[in-house]
Design an enzyme around this catalytic site. Structure first.
Site, short mmCIF file in Angstrom:
data_model
loop_
_atom_site.label_atom_id
_atom_site.label_comp_id
_atom_site.label_asym_id
_atom_site.label_seq_id
_atom_site.Cartn_x
_atom_site.Cartn_y
_atom_site.Cartn_z
N ASP A 143 20.29 13.46 23.17
CA ASP A 143 20.47 12.51 24.65
C ASP A 143 21.64 12.49 25.11
O ASP A 143 22.91 12.02 23.92
CB ASP A 143 19.25 11.35 24.52
CG ASP A 143 17.73 11.99 24.07
OD1 ASP A 143 17.38 13.09 24.20
OD2 ASP A 143 17.07 11.26 23.62
N TYR A 147 20.10 10.72 11.04
CA TYR A 147 20.93 9.40 12.29
C TYR A 147 20.82 8.39 11.77
O TYR A 147 20.46 7.56 10.84
CB TYR A 147 19.74 9.51 13.38
CG TYR A 147 19.16 10.49 13.76
CD1 TYR A 147 20.01 11.64 15.44
CD2 TYR A 147 17.85 11.40 13.35
CE1 TYR A 147 19.43 12.43 15.73
CE2 TYR A 147 18.23 12.98 13.60
CZ TYR A 147 18.00 13.14 15.23
OH TYR A 147 18.21 14.00 15.36
N ASP A 206 15.01 4.01 25.52
CA ASP A 206 16.85 3.97 25.58
C ASP A 206 16.67 3.02 26.69
O ASP A 206 15.83 2.63 27.94
CB ASP A 206 17.09 4.81 24.95
CG ASP A 206 17.34 6.08 26.37
OD1 ASP A 206 17.14 5.69 27.35
OD2 ASP A 206 17.35 7.48 25.87
N ARG A 240 13.56 7.65 19.76
CA ARG A 240 13.18 6.67 20.18
C ARG A 240 11.45 6.66 20.43
O ARG A 240 11.72 5.12 21.12
CB ARG A 240 13.52 7.17 22.22
CG ARG A 240 14.81 6.90 22.78
CD ARG A 240 14.85 8.22 23.93
NE ARG A 240 15.08 9.25 23.95
CZ ARG A 240 14.36 9.71 25.13
NH1 ARG A 240 13.94 9.09 26.07
NH2 ARG A 240 14.45 11.25 24.70
#
Length: 227
Positions: free
Chosen positions: A43, A71, A85, A177
């Protein structure tokens, strides 16, 4: 004939606010060849490892995409957003001050292992041939089915105030997310993703990645006939 034989894989640290396609376009223009693609979208508000393949190496994109991802990042509890987000404004949900680390750990355990996850509306998934984020930006709601995914590791590395730092190892198709949304629902406080960095794809590490400006300059400095 030389261009047909050419193939290369680039490990790139995607800059904040760049789309994955922005990075591909920059590399494509520097190489001056059309056959360039990335192995897994990040993203715009995420940073970290992006694998970009050029020439005959584009045939390997699917194999890279299928590898485990890692991550690190930060969730914020107490609110939520339409996109889960910071692409959308924060909406207050509940006071998170009474939430304990033990409660967070219990919630995390429910989101670890083989789980079913509903992707966010603001994602690049296609439904009926259209990217769902395009519908979301027009205010059109699209029914999203839960999909199986695996979160192999979900480690809390810091819990302070309303912020939760994490490290997650997960399978292809896992949306961090969505984990923020689900964590917030379990805690009853809401949650959203404040920051995200992809640190690993399979055996490829962010520590081995190039910063984009330096990579582009290096590519442009090459003799073009060597491609």
């Amino acid at each position: 004939m030389q261009q047909e034989a050419y193939g290369e894989v680039f490990l790139i640290d995607k800059p904040l606010e760049w789309t994955s396609f922005d990075v591909v376009k920059k590399v494509r223009n520097a190489l001056r060849i059309k056959k360039v693609g990335h192995a897994g979208t990040l993203d715009p508000l995420a940073t970290g490892l992006l694998i970009v393949c050029a020439g005959k190496q584009t045939k390997q994109i699917e194999s890279y995409m299928g590898q485990e991802k890692e991550y690190t990042g930060t969730f914020v509890i107490g609110g939520t957003t339409e996109s889960f987000d910071l692409e959308k404004p924060v909406i207050s949900v509940a006071d998170p001050s009474s939430v304990t680390l033990e409660q967070v750990q219990v919630a995390v355990s429910q989101l670890t292992g083989d789980i079913l996850q509903i992707p966010p509306m603001h994602s690049a998934i296609k439904v009926d041939g259209k990217r769902v984020y395009e519908s979301a930006r027009k205010g059109i709601e699209v029914k999203m089915d839960a999909r199986p995914t695996q979160v192999r590791e979900f480690e809390i590395t810091r819990f302070e105030g309303d912020e939760i730092d994490f490290r997650i190892s997960c399978s292809k198709g896992t949306y961090i997310r969505s984990l923020a949304r689900d964590l917030g629902e379990i805690l009853g406080t809401g949650a959203y993703l404040k920051a995200l960095c992809r640190t690993r794809i399979g055996s490829f590490l962010l520590s081995d990645a190039h910063h984009l400006p330096e990579l582009i300059e290096a590519i442009k400095a090459r003799p073009h006939e060597n491609l």
